[in-house]
Design an enzyme around this catalytic site. Structure first.
Site, mmCIF file in Angstrom:
data_model
loop_
_atom_site.group_PDB
_atom_site.id
_atom_site.type_symbol
_atom_site.label_atom_id
_atom_site.label_comp_id
_atom_site.label_asym_id
_atom_site.label_seq_id
_atom_site.Cartn_x
_atom_site.Cartn_y
_atom_site.Cartn_z
ATOM 1 N N GLY A 275 2.080 -4.064 54.459
ATOM 2 C CA GLY A 275 3.470 -4.073 54.874
ATOM 3 C C GLY A 275 3.887 -5.229 55.745
ATOM 4 N N ASP A 276 2.964 -6.157 56.035
ATOM 5 C CA ASP A 276 3.297 -7.241 56.965
ATOM 6 C C ASP A 276 2.796 -8.587 56.451
ATOM 7 O OD1 ASP A 276 4.361 -8.415 59.206
ATOM 8 O OD2 ASP A 276 2.720 -7.864 60.542
ATOM 9 N N LEU A 277 3.201 -8.927 55.241
ATOM 10 C CA LEU A 277 2.805 -10.205 54.645
ATOM 11 C C LEU A 277 3.749 -11.313 55.117
ATOM 12 C CD1 LEU A 277 1.911 -9.016 51.033
ATOM 13 C CD2 LEU A 277 0.321 -9.826 52.796
#
Length: 332
Positions: free
Chosen positions: A222-224
């Site tokens: 969820g945090d690319l």
């Protein structure tokens, strides 16, 4: 490192004290050296804080990476998610760090033990550095296609975890429900969007169960953002994906939000290249669905997006502006 240095950890006794010290090179370097010594791993001559991060992180020259987890800022949950992710990804066909060891700085004391993970360092440069440092648009688009192929492989990693990364985990849908309840007021406070648009948002946003209906859970990062992806632009290679504190068994569309709005800075041509590499079919509802996930995302996702969104009053127009094909007119 002396016992006195360990006692310095007692200075971190609140969210505020953690926030002020979490990226402090002088504070963490001796603690990171102690962690490596306790594991019997080589201690590099240089350990540096690479930049701002939620958790204390130190990078060795040339190796390894040490990541510490406090009891504040969701540290226990982050440790659990990251540990589970490395177990699930151990044999996956995606470039991720190797877990070299784990331990605690002060076990058995009754105080927070300050657990840590030690990982191999990724080669290459960050996506952000590559994007900012090149004028070769074709090379960047080719790299985005390769990133799409890697992202597709990541999404297909079997969900063999024991808590978050299991096919029946409820963590992801519960997160989306929490975000749906809070997102309108959060965006009012952040100030990127017009009040008129936000007045329409509650009625426009779909129900979470409807949005997820029929979707098979996938491995979702969820945090690319732009510094969690490592690349070699000249070789058209993705050399690493890091930071697995925000992982879910969830809907793969969620993973595109930070990737597009942070790493790609809202550049729809780069997004189109990524989708092409991932063989991701752009459906008629793609833009609308992705705007829904934008509003349901757990982060302040417009913070690094260099686009003026304040003139939009219609969610449908905003959806096309952010998530439509690259030849779509802005419409604002």
């Amino acid at each position: 490192m002396t016992q006195e240095s360990l006692l310095l950890l007692d200075r971190i006794d609140s969210d505020d004290s953690y926030a002020s010290l979490r990226n402090d090179q002088e504070f963490w370097e001796p603690l990171a050296r102690r962690a490596l010594e306790e594991l019997g791993l080589p201690v590099p001559p240089v350990l540096r804080v690479p930049g701002e991060s939620t958790n204390p992180v130190l990078v060795g020259e040339p190796d390894p990476v040490i990541k510490l987890f406090g009891e504040h800022w969701c540290g226990p949950e982050s440790l659990a998610s990251e540990s589970e992710a490395y177990a699930v990804l151990a044999d996956a066909p995606v470039p991720v760090p190797r877990l070299l060891g784990r331990g605690e700085l002060r076990p058995g004391t009754g105080a927070w033990p300050w657990p840590y993970l030690v990982m191999s360092r990724m080669t290459g440069t960050t996506w952000r550095s590559a994007m900012d440092g090149t004028t070769d648009r074709n090379a960047l688009l080719a790299l985005a296609r390769e990133l799409g192929r890697v992202l597709g492989r990541l999404h297909r990693v079997p969900l063999t975890g024991n808590t978050v990364l299991t096919p029946h985990s409820e963590v992801f849908p519960e997160l989306l429900r929490e975000r749906r309840a809070a997102t309108v007021e959060d965006h009012r406070g952040w100030g990127y969007l017009s009040p008129r648009l936000l007045d329409r948002l509650e009625d426009w946003l779909p129900d979470v169960d409807t949005l997820l209906a029929g979707r098979e859970p996938r491995f979702v990062h969820g945090d690319l953002h732009g510094t969690n992806i490592f690349v070699d632009l000249a070789a058209t290679e993705v050399t690493g994906i890091v930071d697995f504190t925000d992982v879910y068994a969830g809907d793969s569309r969620y993973s595109l939000v930070q990737l597009h709005l942070n790493a790609f800075r809202g550049d729809r041509e780069i997004l189109a290249a990524l989708l092409d590499g991932a063989q991701w079919k752009r459906t008629e509802d793609f833009a609308r669905e992705l705007l829904a996930f934008t509003f349901l995302h757990d982060f302040e996702v417009f913070e690094e997006t260099p686009l003026d969104l304040s003139g939009f009053t219609d969610p449908e127009e905003l959806a096309q502006f952010l998530w439509g094909p690259p030849d779509t007119a802005p419409g604002a």
